[in-house]
Write an enzyme that holds these catalytic residues in place. Structure first.
Site, PDB file in Angstrom:
ATOM      1  N   PHE A  57       0.880  -1.181   0.000  1.00  0.00           N
ATOM      2  CA  PHE A  57       0.000   0.000   0.000  1.00  0.00           C
ATOM      3  C   PHE A  57       0.913   1.225   0.000  1.00  0.00           C
ATOM      4  CE2 PHE A  57      -2.600   3.092   2.490  1.00  0.00           C
ATOM      5  CZ  PHE A  57      -3.813   3.009   1.812  1.00  0.00           C
ATOM      6  N   GLU A 100       4.273   9.682   2.261  1.00  0.00           N
ATOM      7  CA  GLU A 100       5.390  10.383   1.617  1.00  0.00           C
ATOM      8  C   GLU A 100       6.227  11.080   2.688  1.00  0.00           C
ATOM      9  OE1 GLU A 100       3.798  13.034  -1.351  1.00  0.00           O
ATOM     10  OE2 GLU A 100       2.628  11.433  -2.278  1.00  0.00           O
ATOM     11  N   SER A 151       5.606  -0.572   3.260  1.00  0.00           N
ATOM     12  CA  SER A 151       5.766  -1.975   3.672  1.00  0.00           C
ATOM     13  C   SER A 151       5.767  -2.890   2.457  1.00  0.00           C
ATOM     14  CB  SER A 151       4.601  -2.394   4.579  1.00  0.00           C
ATOM     15  OG  SER A 151       4.593  -1.602   5.729  1.00  0.00           O
ATOM     16  N   GLN A 182       2.257  -9.754  46.091  1.00  0.00           N
ATOM     17  CA  GLN A 182       1.015  -9.111  45.649  1.00  0.00           C
ATOM     18  C   GLN A 182       1.261  -8.049  44.556  1.00  0.00           C
ATOM     19  OE1 GLN A 182      -1.236  -6.551  48.398  1.00  0.00           O
ATOM     20  NE2 GLN A 182      -3.008  -7.793  47.955  1.00  0.00           N
ATOM     21  N   GLY A 223      16.270  -6.884  35.244  1.00  0.00           N
ATOM     22  CA  GLY A 223      17.418  -6.653  34.360  1.00  0.00           C
ATOM     23  C   GLY A 223      17.431  -7.593  33.160  1.00  0.00           C
ATOM     24  N   GLU A 283      -0.489   3.230  10.339  1.00  0.00           N
ATOM     25  CA  GLU A 283      -1.929   3.213   9.997  1.00  0.00           C
ATOM     26  C   GLU A 283      -2.699   4.213  10.858  1.00  0.00           C
ATOM     27  OE1 GLU A 283      -3.912  -0.363   8.741  1.00  0.00           O
ATOM     28  OE2 GLU A 283      -1.980  -1.289   8.277  1.00  0.00           O
TER      29      GLU A 283
HETATM   30  N1  COS Z   1     -14.209   6.344   5.043  1.00  0.00           N
HETATM   31  C1  COS Z   1     -14.868   6.936   4.037  1.00  0.00           C
HETATM   32  N2  COS Z   1     -14.748   8.268   3.760  1.00  0.00           N
HETATM   33  C2  COS Z   1     -13.918   8.985   4.539  1.00  0.00           C
HETATM   34  C3  COS Z   1     -13.187   8.425   5.594  1.00  0.00           C
HETATM   35  C4  COS Z   1     -13.379   7.043   5.838  1.00  0.00           C
HETATM   36  N3  COS Z   1     -12.727   6.444   6.836  1.00  0.00           N
HETATM   37  N4  COS Z   1     -12.446   9.378   6.190  1.00  0.00           N
HETATM   38  C5  COS Z   1     -12.697  10.514   5.534  1.00  0.00           C
HETATM   39  N5  COS Z   1     -13.606  10.273   4.546  1.00  0.00           N
HETATM   40  C6  COS Z   1     -14.164  11.237   3.616  1.00  0.00           C
HETATM   41  C7  COS Z   1     -14.943  12.311   4.372  1.00  0.00           C
HETATM   42  O1  COS Z   1     -16.289  11.902   4.586  1.00  0.00           O
HETATM   43  C8  COS Z   1     -14.835  13.485   3.440  1.00  0.00           C
HETATM   44  O2  COS Z   1     -15.774  13.345   2.385  1.00  0.00           O
HETATM   45  P1  COS Z   1     -16.612  14.620   1.836  1.00  0.00           P
HETATM   46  O3  COS Z   1     -15.605  15.710   1.568  1.00  0.00           O
HETATM   47  O4  COS Z   1     -17.284  14.111   0.603  1.00  0.00           O
HETATM   48  O5  COS Z   1     -17.561  15.002   2.927  1.00  0.00           O
HETATM   49  C9  COS Z   1     -13.439  13.328   2.828  1.00  0.00           C
HETATM   50  O6  COS Z   1     -13.109  11.942   2.954  1.00  0.00           O
HETATM   51  C10 COS Z   1     -12.379  14.146   3.509  1.00  0.00           C
HETATM   52  O7  COS Z   1     -12.425  13.827   4.867  1.00  0.00           O
HETATM   53  P2  COS Z   1     -11.786  14.772   5.967  1.00  0.00           P
HETATM   54  O8  COS Z   1     -12.175  16.201   5.665  1.00  0.00           O
HETATM   55  O9  COS Z   1     -12.116  14.235   7.310  1.00  0.00           O
HETATM   56  O10 COS Z   1     -10.222  14.612   5.629  1.00  0.00           O
HETATM   57  P3  COS Z   1      -8.946  15.157   6.375  1.00  0.00           P
HETATM   58  O11 COS Z   1      -7.937  15.542   5.334  1.00  0.00           O
HETATM   59  O12 COS Z   1      -9.342  16.166   7.399  1.00  0.00           O
HETATM   60  O13 COS Z   1      -8.313  13.853   7.091  1.00  0.00           O
HETATM   61  C11 COS Z   1      -7.980  12.113   8.673  1.00  0.00           C
HETATM   62  C12 COS Z   1      -8.943  13.052   7.915  1.00  0.00           C
HETATM   63  C13 COS Z   1      -7.044  12.866   9.620  1.00  0.00           C
HETATM   64  C14 COS Z   1      -8.890  11.226   9.495  1.00  0.00           C
HETATM   65  C15 COS Z   1      -7.159  11.302   7.669  1.00  0.00           C
HETATM   66  O14 COS Z   1      -6.267  12.112   6.947  1.00  0.00           O
HETATM   67  C16 COS Z   1      -6.354  10.191   8.292  1.00  0.00           C
HETATM   68  O15 COS Z   1      -6.896   9.170   8.724  1.00  0.00           O
HETATM   69  N6  COS Z   1      -5.042  10.353   8.322  1.00  0.00           N
HETATM   70  C17 COS Z   1      -4.137   9.307   8.768  1.00  0.00           C
HETATM   71  C18 COS Z   1      -3.660   8.586   7.573  1.00  0.00           C
HETATM   72  C19 COS Z   1      -2.947   7.344   7.952  1.00  0.00           C
HETATM   73  O16 COS Z   1      -3.468   6.505   8.653  1.00  0.00           O
HETATM   74  N7  COS Z   1      -1.735   7.236   7.432  1.00  0.00           N
HETATM   75  C20 COS Z   1      -0.974   6.058   7.582  1.00  0.00           C
HETATM   76  C21 COS Z   1      -0.767   5.501   6.207  1.00  0.00           C
HETATM   77  S1  COS Z   1      -0.931   3.795   6.090  1.00  0.00           S
HETATM   78  S2  COS Z   1       0.622   3.095   7.068  1.00  0.00           S
END
Ligand code: COS
Length: 378
Positions: free
Chosen positions: A122, A126, A157, A278, A339, A362
């Site tokens: 996946f 970046e 990964s 305990q 230790g 994640e």
């Molecule tokens: N499932 C479906 N849709 C989702 C969603 C989900 N889990 N999370 C967000 N969306 C949708 C929202 O509903 C929104 O849709 P609309 O604009 O049509 O209403 C859109 O995506 C944008 O969502 P949001 O405004 O909440 O996005 P943000 O940029 O604020 O980000 C977080 C939200 C912080 C929750 C997200 O960026 C996140 O999870 N970041 C972590 C990423 C991560 O886990 N990285 C590790 C990589 S894999 S090792």
């Protein structure tokens, strides 16, 4: 509502627990030392139908439910957290195909990934875009019947060993979360190369890599889902992946607890075994409570995967709690070992390092809290 595992789930748990103890745990020591990807183990996981355990048989999966998948990850993590991370990275790698791939892509790549003939990765993160996933600077520009990808991904990964990656790139940067698209990029595609491998603190056998796209031409037929719908797809995949990370936490915590119980029963101090003090008993009781709570939150989140409805909050709760519970449990287990727990000859030292990533990848624990509170307040 049933809190008892089915016969299939219980059998799977017992079989894999034995495999984890007898085969994976001894190998974990070597993977950690050598920072080596365990190709032979991945073939064994495929032979045991684990590479696509909860995916439909028509796509090469084993057709089991998602609780079985959580049990598989938990038990593999019990023996070797790095191997469990490779497995969850593989699921994360191809899940977008299951959710949104064309039938042509599913038949060729999903089928091969679920049966274990191909390994997936996946490709989202970046150097300057981790928690803020939509700030990606990798671009994909239309060019006839293809898109040209440019950009650098990192911490990916399985990348060097993967047969394909699902890579996310901005097809319309001005649209932010509505301007990202998912592409399947097969190994060997000109313009895609694997850069430096990371030298990580823990889960060292689960190698992560930099991935470079330099004018990498990907056919339109390799778009996964719809153009500009990649962000939501990535978030859906990550929600589903978070149940797997929670399961890793349960496996690591259970392993640490079992080691602590065994050590407490044999180590004598001031004329009695540790288990008769305990202070130690209370620690063990707290650890067991953490493990049980993490396990049931995890199985609950996993069960929601099969309903098809959005379960971002429950997945985030399970991941947050399980990762932090694993931290507490491993920390106490190390303390009980005194230790010796700090020494490399005892596996608890590795578990202490392995566990730490669960609170970061994640989605960090802080991101899980954003997701949970956002769901409460909307
Ligand atoms: N499932 C479906 N849709 C989702 C969603 C989900 N889990 N999370 C967000 N969306 C949708 C929202 O509903 C929104 O849709 P609309 O604009 O049509 O209403 C859109 O995506 C944008 O969502 P949001 O405004 O909440 O996005 P943000 O940029 O604020 O980000 C977080 C939200 C912080 C929750 C997200 O960026 C996140 O999870 N970041 C972590 C990423 C991560 O886990 N990285 C590790 C990589 S894999 S090792």
């Amino acid at each position: 509502m049933d809190f008892v595992l089915t016969e299939e789930q219980q059998d799977l748990k017992e079989t894999l627990h034995k495999y984890a103890k007898e085969v994976l745990a001894p190998r974990a020591v070597e993977l950690d030392k050598e920072n080596r990807f365990p190709t032979e183990t991945i073939h064994e996981l495929a032979d045991q139908d684990l590479m696509g355990i909860a995916y439909p048989e028509e796509y090469g999966g084993a057709g089991a439910d998602s609780i079985c998948e959580a049990i598989a990850v938990e038990e593999v993590a019990y023996g070797c957290a790095a191997t469990a991370s490779i497995l969850t990275g593989h699921y994360l790698g191809y899940d977008a195909l299951f959710l949104a791939g064309s039938e042509e892509l599913r038949q060729k790549y999903l089928r091969a990934a679920c049966s274990g003939e191909m390994l997936a990765g996946f490709c989202l993160t970046e150097p300057n875009s981790g928690s803020d996933a939509a700030s990606s600077s990798t671009t994909a520009t239309a060019d006839g019947d293809a898109y040209i990808l440019n950009g650098t991904k990192h911490f990916i990964s399985n990348a060097a060993d993967a047969d394909f990656l699902i890579a996310f790139a901005m097809t319309d940067k001005s649209k932010g979360t509505h301007g990202m698209t998912a592409f399947l990029v097969e190994k060997g595609t000109p313009g895609m190369s694997i850069g430096a491998g990371d030298d990580k603190m823990g889960i060292r056998g689960a190698r992560t890599w930099e991935v470079l796209f330099e004018n990498c031409r990907v056919p339109v037929s390799h778009i996964v889902g719809e153009i500009n719908h990649g962000f939501k797809l990535a978030m859906q995949v990550i929600d589903r992946g978070r149940a797997g990370i929670a399961a890793m936490g349960v496996g690591i915590a259970q392993a640490a607890l079992d080691m602590a119980v065994a050590y407490a029963k044999e180590r004598v101090v001031f004329g009695d075994t540790l288990s008769n003090y305990q202070g130690i008993r209370w620690m063990l009781a707290e650890m067991e409570t953490d493990v049980q709570a993490a396990r049931w939150l995890t199985y609950y989140a996993a069960s929601l995967k099969d309903t098809g409805r959005r379960f971002s909050k429950e997945a985030a709760c399970a991941k947050l709690f399980s990762a932090e519970a694993a931290h507490r449990v491993v920390d106490k287990a190390l303390q009980i070992h005194g230790g010796y727990g700090y020494m490399k000859e005892y596996p608890i030292e590795r578990l202490y390092r392995d566990q730490r990533i669960l609170e970061i990848f994640e989605g960090t624990s802080q991101i899980q809290k954003i997701v949970i509170s956002g769901n409460l307040l909307k």
